[in-house]
Design a protein around this motif. Sequence first.
Motif, PDB file in Angstrom:
ATOM      1  N   ILE A   1       8.404 -16.699  27.392  1.00 25.12           N
ATOM      2  CA  ILE A   1       8.312 -15.259  27.658  1.00 25.12           C
ATOM      3  C   ILE A   1       7.781 -14.511  26.425  1.00 25.12           C
ATOM      4  CG2 ILE A   1      10.807 -15.093  27.131  1.00 25.12           C
ATOM      5  CD1 ILE A   1      11.036 -12.826  29.078  1.00 25.12           C
ATOM      6  N   SER A   2       6.911 -13.541  26.668  1.00 28.27           N
ATOM      7  CA  SER A   2       6.434 -12.682  25.578  1.00 28.27           C
ATOM      8  C   SER A   2       6.685 -11.234  25.965  1.00 28.27           C
ATOM      9  CB  SER A   2       4.942 -12.898  25.329  1.00 28.27           C
ATOM     10  OG  SER A   2       4.728 -14.188  24.806  1.00 28.27           O
TER      11      SER A   2
ATOM     12  N   TRP B   1       3.789 -25.554  20.764  1.00 26.09           N
ATOM     13  CA  TRP B   1       5.107 -25.389  21.390  1.00 26.09           C
ATOM     14  C   TRP B   1       5.031 -26.022  22.774  1.00 26.09           C
ATOM     15  CZ3 TRP B   1       9.828 -23.993  19.752  1.00 26.09           C
ATOM     16  CH2 TRP B   1      10.790 -23.721  20.723  1.00 26.09           C
TER      17      TRP B   1
ATOM     18  N   VAL C   1       9.247 -15.692  22.959  1.00 30.92           N
ATOM     19  CA  VAL C   1      10.515 -16.411  22.934  1.00 30.92           C
ATOM     20  C   VAL C   1      10.393 -17.672  23.779  1.00 30.92           C
ATOM     21  CG1 VAL C   1      13.004 -16.215  23.352  1.00 30.92           C
ATOM     22  CG2 VAL C   1      11.679 -14.180  22.816  1.00 30.92           C
TER      23      VAL C   1
ATOM     24  N   GLY D   1      13.243 -20.679  19.978  1.00 33.83           N
ATOM     25  CA  GLY D   1      12.559 -20.172  18.789  1.00 33.83           C
ATOM     26  C   GLY D   1      11.826 -18.876  19.098  1.00 33.83           C
ATOM     27  N   MET D   2      11.534 -18.126  18.054  1.00 34.11           N
ATOM     28  CA  MET D   2      10.862 -16.830  18.206  1.00 34.11           C
ATOM     29  C   MET D   2       9.563 -16.826  17.424  1.00 34.11           C
ATOM     30  SD  MET D   2      13.435 -14.783  19.398  1.00 34.11           S
ATOM     31  CE  MET D   2      14.838 -15.682  20.037  1.00 34.11           C
TER      32      MET D   2
ATOM     33  N   GLY E   1       1.007 -23.571  24.429  1.00 32.96           N
ATOM     34  CA  GLY E   1       2.082 -22.781  23.822  1.00 32.96           C
ATOM     35  C   GLY E   1       2.000 -22.840  22.296  1.00 32.96           C
ATOM     36  N   ARG E   2       2.229 -21.689  21.651  1.00 31.67           N
ATOM     37  CA  ARG E   2       2.145 -21.617  20.189  1.00 31.67           C
ATOM     38  C   ARG E   2       3.515 -21.463  19.567  1.00 31.67           C
ATOM     39  NH1 ARG E   2       0.020 -17.345  17.877  1.00 31.67           N
ATOM     40  NH2 ARG E   2      -0.347 -15.896  19.593  1.00 31.67           N
ATOM     41  N   GLY E   3       3.746 -22.220  18.501  1.00 35.32           N
ATOM     42  CA  GLY E   3       4.982 -22.089  17.745  1.00 35.32           C
ATOM     43  C   GLY E   3       4.686 -21.445  16.395  1.00 35.32           C
ATOM     44  N   ARG E   4       5.705 -21.333  15.559  1.00 34.20           N
ATOM     45  CA  ARG E   4       5.521 -20.764  14.206  1.00 34.20           C
ATOM     46  C   ARG E   4       4.644 -21.671  13.373  1.00 34.20           C
ATOM     47  NH1 ARG E   4       8.823 -20.109  10.264  1.00 34.20           N
ATOM     48  NH2 ARG E   4      10.227 -21.728  10.965  1.00 34.20           N
TER      49      ARG E   4
ATOM     50  N   SER F   1      -1.008 -19.512  27.024  1.00 31.85           N
ATOM     51  CA  SER F   1       0.118 -19.027  26.226  1.00 31.85           C
ATOM     52  C   SER F   1       0.445 -17.590  26.652  1.00 31.85           C
ATOM     53  CB  SER F   1      -0.262 -19.077  24.749  1.00 31.85           C
ATOM     54  OG  SER F   1       0.462 -18.132  24.009  1.00 31.85           O
ATOM     55  N   THR F   2       1.691 -17.318  26.953  1.00 26.68           N
ATOM     56  CA  THR F   2       2.083 -15.946  27.319  1.00 26.68           C
ATOM     57  C   THR F   2       1.824 -15.021  26.133  1.00 26.68           C
ATOM     58  OG1 THR F   2       4.354 -16.369  26.598  1.00 26.68           O
ATOM     59  CG2 THR F   2       3.901 -16.655  28.940  1.00 26.68           C
ATOM     60  N   GLN F   3       1.905 -15.585  24.927  1.00 25.96           N
ATOM     61  CA  GLN F   3       1.717 -14.787  23.716  1.00 25.96           C
ATOM     62  C   GLN F   3       0.268 -14.270  23.654  1.00 25.96           C
ATOM     63  OE1 GLN F   3       4.390 -14.244  22.145  1.00 25.96           O
ATOM     64  NE2 GLN F   3       3.910 -13.559  20.084  1.00 25.96           N
TER      65      GLN F   3
ATOM     66  N   LYS G   1      17.192 -28.042  18.257  1.00 23.94           N
ATOM     67  CA  LYS G   1      16.569 -26.748  18.583  1.00 23.94           C
ATOM     68  C   LYS G   1      16.634 -26.385  20.065  1.00 23.94           C
ATOM     69  CE  LYS G   1      12.520 -23.998  17.525  1.00 23.94           C
ATOM     70  NZ  LYS G   1      11.678 -23.676  16.376  1.00 23.94           N
TER      71      LYS G   1
ATOM     72  N   GLN H   1       3.327 -23.532  30.046  1.00 23.91           N
ATOM     73  CA  GLN H   1       2.204 -23.143  29.189  1.00 23.91           C
ATOM     74  C   GLN H   1       1.427 -24.400  28.802  1.00 23.91           C
ATOM     75  OE1 GLN H   1       3.430 -19.464  26.478  1.00 23.91           O
ATOM     76  NE2 GLN H   1       4.724 -21.207  26.061  1.00 23.91           N
TER      77      GLN H   1
HETATM   78  C1  BTN Z   1       8.902 -21.422  17.086  1.00 19.82           C
HETATM   79  O1  BTN Z   1       8.046 -22.113  16.542  1.00 19.82           O
HETATM   80  O2  BTN Z   1      10.102 -21.636  16.929  1.00 19.82           O
HETATM   81  C2  BTN Z   1       8.488 -20.273  17.964  1.00 19.82           C
HETATM   82  C3  BTN Z   1       8.256 -20.710  19.380  1.00 19.82           C
HETATM   83  C4  BTN Z   1       7.799 -19.596  20.283  1.00 19.82           C
HETATM   84  C5  BTN Z   1       7.396 -20.109  21.651  1.00 19.82           C
HETATM   85  C6  BTN Z   1       7.148 -18.998  22.607  1.00 19.82           C
HETATM   86  S1  BTN Z   1       7.086 -19.540  24.281  1.00 19.82           S
HETATM   87  C7  BTN Z   1       6.510 -17.989  24.788  1.00 19.82           C
HETATM   88  C8  BTN Z   1       5.523 -17.527  23.754  1.00 19.82           C
HETATM   89  N1  BTN Z   1       4.208 -18.053  24.040  1.00 19.82           N
HETATM   90  C9  BTN Z   1       3.779 -18.896  23.094  1.00 19.82           C
HETATM   91  O3  BTN Z   1       2.677 -19.478  23.101  1.00 19.82           O
HETATM   92  N2  BTN Z   1       4.710 -19.023  22.147  1.00 19.82           N
HETATM   93  C10 BTN Z   1       5.875 -18.201  22.417  1.00 19.82           C
END
Ligand code: BTN
Length: 332
Positions: free
Chosen positions: A143-144, A134, A215, A196-197, A126-129, A99-101, A193, A123
């Motif tokens: 991108i982070s 994600w 993002v 997302g952020m 990847g992590r979402g809200r 995950s870039t985050q 969708k 990724q």
């Molecule tokens: C959402 O749930 O709407 C937020 C999604 C955010 C995804 C981005 S992708 C780049 C960064 N790295 C992650 O693991 N998540 C965020």
Amino acid sequence: MIYNSFDNPGLVKVLTFLQTHNTEYLSGQDLSDVLRISRVAVWKHIKKIQELGYTVESKQKLGYKLISNSELLLPWEITSNLKTKKIGQQAYYFDSIDSTQNQALKMAEDPANEGAVIIAARQTGGRGRSGRKWVSPKGGIWISIILQPEFDISITTLFPIASALALSLAIEKTFLIKPELKWPNDLTIKGKKLAGMLVDVSLESNKIENLVLGVGINFDVNVKQIEKSLKGTPNFYGVASLSEQNQKVKPIQLVQTFLLELEKIYKSLSAKQTKKIISEWTQRSSTIGKNVELNTVDGKIKGKAVKVDEDGALIVSDNNKTHKIIAGDIVH
Ligand code: BTN
């Protein structure tokens, strides 16, 4: 593979020369003389440049000519001619990362990394809200961005909304379409969708130490495949991809425009110009004025979405009372 904007000076030198002289063939000897590097080094850099997705034609007796640029969001492409002061002036690119985050959060501890952007082609985690996954295959923009905000802690909750507005403005400028903004920080097209952020904030004695904005943009992704792997996820409402709108816009154009819009909005937040941001967000919103149903930690809430307040909270009113919703997901 990891690349950053300052580690590959030889490669960037050769590439920049090819890019600025792309109407002619350049011999290995000429490149070697002008750039003051050996012919072997020239050859090695050209090979690497080709591997990175640039098309370089090589003709006997004539030399090399750049035919087309890479579609990858390579760090030197991000920083080249980028109009921002700080955001994106350092860039890191990963072929693949969890995950870039997570990577940005580690790097955020070093103050020298303020403004740095971390980009990945894909990724694996990847992590979402709200702890959701994600899905981040090749073709998307993941991108982070590391920030050390000057603004007051009270503005943090407005930040994701402001960032969604910045992305919407950037998409409008590049794709000439206006995505809808769905509270809290989604961008949608026809209700599906698009982006997302995710914001992670680290606080120290009531001050923001650093903030990482993540993002995710479905730029050119296989919508059906993502929808399949997200089926059954709570609050999932369908996926859209920007490539369905226009095939001509390059990912680099969108990223550079977004970074500039983000820096402008970031400055407005620091100057406490929150009213303007909320009003612009509201104009583009598909939420305000509608009857909505939300999943929140306190259960389901139904009512009319009246406005977003100065904290970014959604104000919903039903017949009996007004609710201030700080976190939640709109289901209808
Ligand atoms: C959402 O749930 O709407 C937020 C999604 C955010 C995804 C981005 S992708 C780049 C960064 N790295 C992650 O693991 N998540 C965020």
